[in-house]
Design a protein around this motif. Structure first.
Motif, short mmCIF file in Angstrom:
data_model
loop_
_atom_site.label_atom_id
_atom_site.label_comp_id
_atom_site.label_asym_id
_atom_site.label_seq_id
_atom_site.Cartn_x
_atom_site.Cartn_y
_atom_site.Cartn_z
N VAL A 102 -6.03 -6.07 -60.77
CA VAL A 102 -6.68 -6.78 -59.69
C VAL A 102 -6.02 -7.41 -58.73
N HIS A 111 -0.96 1.34 -57.76
CA HIS A 111 -2.09 1.53 -57.52
C HIS A 111 -2.05 3.04 -56.85
N LEU A 113 -14.72 -5.38 -60.23
CA LEU A 113 -14.27 -4.04 -60.35
C LEU A 113 -14.98 -2.94 -61.16
N CYS A 172 -15.98 -3.91 -51.13
CA CYS A 172 -14.67 -3.80 -51.88
C CYS A 172 -13.56 -4.55 -51.19
N THR A 221 -11.37 -7.99 -54.90
CA THR A 221 -11.43 -7.42 -56.19
C THR A 221 -11.28 -8.20 -57.22
N ASN A 239 -15.95 0.72 -58.97
CA ASN A 239 -16.09 1.98 -59.81
C ASN A 239 -17.33 2.65 -59.87
N HIS A 270 -8.97 0.89 -52.10
CA HIS A 270 -10.21 1.84 -52.59
C HIS A 270 -10.71 2.91 -51.97
N TRP A 299 -7.26 -4.57 -49.97
CA TRP A 299 -8.00 -3.81 -51.06
C TRP A 299 -9.04 -2.71 -50.32
#
Length: 749
Positions: free
Chosen positions: A495, A448, A343, A335, A338, A347, A401, A397
Motif C-alpha cells: 500500500v 509493483h 485495496l 483508486c 490506496t 481488486n 492501478h 496510484w
C-alpha cells in the motif's frame, strides 16, 4: 407664403425647378422660428408653453398636409384612389384627431410610478399557505390500512387502475426523501412507518404483479430474457411503469443505509427487463449502478455489477461501449488513494471490469489502445520534460492501478488474436516507469511494476526480462549497514509507492525488502520452471545471489537468499537431467512446446515447493487484510524484563558472594585488600567495572531482542570478554594474603 411656394414647386417640372433656383422648406421653417425665439426671451415658462404649442401646431400642420395630398391624389390618379376606397377605406377617412390619439397611445406605453407603495408580502404568504393547505387537503393520505388493501388486491388480481394507484403512492413517498412535493400527486405520505411499509410492499409485490398483469411467459432458455414490450398490454401500462422506474432510481440515489440499498438493488435487478424497454430510464439507472459499483459496500458492489452485466449482455450494441467507458473512469477516480481497507475494493473493481471487457474483445481492443496510449503519453512527457509535475503524473496510484488493470485484462483474455498486439506496448510502458527514477525511495513502486510484469508474462506465456530489475535492488541497498532506527512495526509494501528518508534508515525496510525480493523472484522462477531454457535463464541470478551471500553478514537475510538459491539450483539440475534424455533439436519449436507441457504436467521441484509456499503466503495476506490477526490471540510466552535497579542489586550480590569469609572483618579486609591493590596497580574500582559490565550486558540483551541480525563475530567477542572477566575475578578472589595492617584507619572509623 411658404405654402404657396410649396404648391408652386410641386407643380413645376424638373427643368423649371432647376431654372428657378433652390428654395427649401427648411428656410421657411427657420424664418418662422426666429420671431418665436425673440418673443419668448422674457420668461422660461412662456418658452416651454410656446414649444408645446409649436409641437402641436406642427403635428396639426402635418395632418392637414396629408389630407391635402389625398385630395390631390383623387384628381391626379383617380384609379388608385378608387382602389384605396375599395380596399383600405380607413386610410382615406383621415382625421386630425388621430395624431392626438397616437400621442396618447405613446404616453400610455410608459409606466408611471404610484405615489405610495403598499407592502403585500404578508397577504401573498397567507394566500400561498392557504393554497397549499387546500392542495394537501385535496390529496389522499396514505395509511397502513390502504397498503394492506392494495396488497390483498394486487395478489388476487392486479389491474392497471390498481397499479396506477400504487405507482402514484410510491412516487409521493419517494418525493418525501428530498423534501419535495408535486401538485399533481394524488397521495400524501407523512408517516415514516407508512413510508417503510409502502417501500417494502413495492419491493416484494410489484415485480410479480407486473408479470401477471402483462401476462409474460418465461422462456425455456433461461439465458434469453423476455422483454415486457412484447406484451399486448405494454402500451396501456407504459406510462405507469415509467413513473415507477423513475421513482425507483430516485429512491436508490437518496439511500445511505447499506442494508436498504441491498434490498432496493435486488428489486432493481428484477426490474432490469423493464429498464431495457425504456432507454431514457435505463441510462439514468446505469449511472446510479456505476456509482454504487465504485463507491458502495461489498454486497452493494456485487449487486450493482450483476445488474450492469445483465444489461450489457442483453443490449450489447447499445450500452456496452458507454458502460465500459464510465466504469473505467469510475475505477480511475476511486483508486487514487490506496490503503489496507480500500485495496480489496480496488481488486474487486479490477476483476469485475475484466469480466465486462471479456464480453467483446473488439470493443476491448479499442478501449485498451486508447488508454494504454494515454499512459504512454504521460510517461513520455515525464521522460522529456523531467519536471516534478510530470513525474507525479506517472508515479501515483492511479497510474499503477491502470497498469495492473490492463495486465490483468490481457492475461485473462489470452489467447486472443485481437488483444495480442497490446502486450508489447504495455510492457514497454511498465519498463519505462521502472527506469524513470531508479532510486531507493521508489523501490516499492518498482516492486509493483515487477509484479505487474510477472502477471502479464505468466498469463500470456510471453517472456519478459524481469530478473534484472530485481537483482538491481541488491546493488542499490547496502544490507550490511546497521539500521539507524529500530522499529517493531513492519512496512506494508502493498500500500505504498514511495519511502521517506526515515523509512530508509529503519530495520523494517530491509527486512520487508528481502521478503519482497524473495517472493517476486520465486513467483517469476515458478512461471519459467518448466521452460527448456531454465538453466541458462537463472545462471546470472545464481552468480549474483552467490556474490550476495559472500558479502552479506546478516544471518536472517542470508538464510532466505540461500533457500531461494538452493531451490533454483535444484530445479535447474532437474531440467538439465530431462534435457539430456531428449532426442530432438532446439530448432523444432513444436516438439519443444510439447516437451515443456509434459514437464509442467509432471511437475518440477520448484513448482511443488511454490504450491506449498503459496498457500501459506495467501493465508498470511488474508489475515493481514482482514485484520483478524492479533498478537493477543496467540499463545506466546510472556517475557518479563528486569528493571535496571534490580539487575544492579543482583549483580552486587553475586559479586559479594565471590569473597565470602568466616568473619565480617575478614570479609571487609578482603574487600579493602582488593580495592587497595587495584588502586596501586592503577586499576579502577572493580565494583564500578562490574556494574558497568552488567549494564552493558543488559543493554546488549535489549538490542539482541530488538535486532535479530547482530553479527556473529560481535557475539563471539562479547562472550570472550565475559569469560575473561570471570577468570580475572576468580584470580582476584583467591589472593595471596591480606594486607589489612597496611591501612591506616581514622578515629571516626
Amino acid at each position: 407664403m411658404a405654402d404657396s411656394l410649396k404648391r408652386k414647386l410641386e407643380d413645376l417640372s424638373v427643368d423649371e425647378f432647376l431654372a428657378s433656383g433652390f428654395v427649401s422648406d427648411a428656410d421657411g421653417d427657420s424664418e418662422e422660428e426666429v420671431p418665436v425665439l425673440q418673443n419668448g426671451e422674457s420668461k422660461k415658462s412662456t418658452i416651454s408653453n410656446s414649444a408645446a404649442q409649436d409641437k402641436a401646431e406642427k403635428k396639426a400642420g402635418q395632418a392637414s398636409q396629408h389630407k391635402e395630398q389625398l385630395s390631390r391624389l383623387k384628381s391626379k390618379d383617380p384609379e388608385f384612389y378608387k382602389f384605396l376606397e375599395e380596399n383600405d377605406r380607413t386610410l382615406l377617412n383621415f382625421d386630425d384627431t388621430d395624431s392626438s390619439d397616437d400621442e396618447d397611445d405613446e404616453d400610455s406605453k410608459y409606466h408611471i410610478l404610484p405615489s405610495h407603495l403598499e407592502d403585500a408580502s404578508s397577504d401573498e404568504e397567507a394566500e400561498k399557505s392557504a393554497k397549499q393547505s387546500q392542495k394537501s387537503a385535496g390529496a389522499i393520505k396514505v395509511t397502513e390500512k390502504m397498503i394492506d388493501e392494495w396488497r390483498m388486491a394486487i395478489r388476487k388480481e392486479p389491474t392497471p387502475r390498481l397499479f396506477r394507484e400504487v405507482t402514484q403512492a410510491f412516487r409521493a413517498a419517494v418525493l418525501t426523501t428530498k423534501g419535495e412535493r408535486e401538485d399533481s400527486c394524488r397521495f400524501l405520505v407523512e408517516d415514516s412507518s407508512v413510508f417503510n411499509a409502502l417501500v417494502i410492499f413495492c419491493i416484494r409485490e410489484v415485480s410479480v404483479a407486473l408479470q401477471k398483469m402483462l401476462k409474460l411467459k418465461a422462456e425455456k432458455n433461461q439465458k434469453k430474457l423476455v422483454l415486457p414490450s412484447s406484451s399486448s398490454k405494454w402500451q396501456k401500462n407504459q406510462m405507469d411503469i415509467k413513473t415507477y422506474l423513475n421513482g425507483l432510481v430516485q429512491l436508490l440515489s437518496c439511500l445511505s443505509e447499506a442494508s436498504v440499498i441491498v434490498a432496493v438493488l435486488r428489486h432493481a435487478n428484477q426490474m432490469v427487463p423493464y429498464f431495457l424497454c425504456l432507454p431514457k430510464q435505463c441510462r439514468v439507472f446505469l449511472k446510479q449502478l456505476i456509482k454504487q459499483w465504485s463507491t458502495g459496500e461489498e454486497t452493494v458492489r456485487v449487486l450493482s455489477f450483476l445488474a450492469l452485466s445483465k444489461i450489457c449482455r442483453h443490449k450489447q450494441d447499445l450500452y456496452l461501449n458507454p458502460i465500459l467507458k464510465q466504469m473505467y473512469i469510475a475505477y480511475v477516480k476511486n483508486c487514487k488513494f490506496t490503503s489496507p481497507s480500500t485495496l480489496p475494493m480496488i481488486n474487486f473493481m479490477q476483476r469485475t471490469l475484466v469480466e465486462m471487457y471479456a464480453i467483446d474483445t473488439q470493443v476491448t481492443y479499442q478501449h485498451g489502445f486508447v488508454y494504454i496510449r494515454q499512459l504512454a503519453v504521460h510517461l513520455r512527457n515525464a521522460m522529456t520534460m523531467k519536471k516534478k509535475e510530470t513525474y507525479q503524473a506517472v508515479y501515483n496510484w492511479q497510474f499503477v492501478h491502470c497498469l495492473y488493470l490492463w495486465c490483468r485484462v490481457l492475461s485473462t483474455l489470452h489467447p486472443s488474436e485481437v488483444l495480442g498486439p497490446l502486450i508489447y506496448p504495455l510492457c514497454q510502458v511498465i519498463i519505462g516507469c521502472i527506469k524513470l527514477v531508479p532510486t531507493c525511495r521508489y523501490l516499492p513502486l518498482r516492486l509493483h511494476c515487477v509484479r505487474a510484469l510477472i502477471l502479464l508474462s505468466d498469463g500470456t506465456k510471453t517472456f519478459v526480462p524481469v530478473l534484472p530489475f530485481l537483482l538491481e535492488v541488491f546493488l542499490l541497498v547496502d544490507f550490511n549497514k546497521k539500521p539507524g532506527r529500530l522499529t517493531t512495526k513492519p512496512i506494508n509494501f502493498a500500500v505504498i509507492l514511495k519511502l521517506s528518508n526515515v523509512n530508509l534508515q529503519e530495520k523494517a525496510f530491509k527486512d520487508g525488502l528481502i521478503e519482497q525480493l524473495y517472493d517476486l523472484s520465486l513467483e517469476y522462477f515458478h512461471c519459467q520452471a518448466s521452460s527448456i531454457g531454465f538453466p541458462e535463464l537463472v545462471l546470472p541470478t545464481v552468480i549474483q545471489l552467490k556474490a550476495f551471500l559472500k558479502e552479506c553478514k546478516v544471518a536472517n537475510y542470508c538464510k532466505q537468499i540461500r533457500q531461494l538459491l538452493e531451490k533454483v539450483q535444484e530445479n535447474s539440475a532437474h531440467i538439465t537431467a530431462l534435457r539430456q534424455k531428449a532426442a530432438f533439436g532446439v530448432s523444432d519449436s513444436a516438439v519443444v512446446v510439447q516437451w515443456e507441457r509434459q514437464v509442467a504436467g509432471e511437475g518440477t521441484p520448484l513448482t511443488r515447493y511454490y504450491s506449498q509456499w503459496k498457500k501459506l503466503r495467501e493465508r498470511e495476506i488474508q489475515l493481514e487484510i482482514s485484520g483478524k490477526e492479533r498478537m493477543e490471540d496467540l499463545d506466546l510466552p510472556e517475557i518479563k524484563r528486569k528493571k535496571l535497579q534490580e539487575s544492579k542489586q543482583k549483580d552486587k550480590k553475586e559479586f559479594k558472594d565471590l569473597f565470602e569469609s568466616d568473619s565480617d572483618s575478614d570479609g571487609d579486609g578482603v574487600g579493602l585488600k582488593v580495592k587497595d591493590k587495584l588502586k596501586k596497580e592503577g586499576g579502577s574500582d572493580l565494583s564500578t567495572e562490574e556494574e558497568s559490565d552488567m549494564e552493558e550486558g543488559s543493554e546488549d540483551e535489549d538490542l539482541s531482542d530488538d535486532d535479530d541480525d547482530d553479527d556473529s563475530c560481535d557475539e563471539a567477542e562479547d562472550t570472550r570478554q565475559q569469560a575473561v572477566c570471570k577468570v580475572d575475578l576468580k584470580e582476584l578472589a583467591a589472593g595471596d594474603e591480606d594486607m589489612v595492617e597496611d591501612l591506616e584507619l581514622s578515629d571516626q572509623d
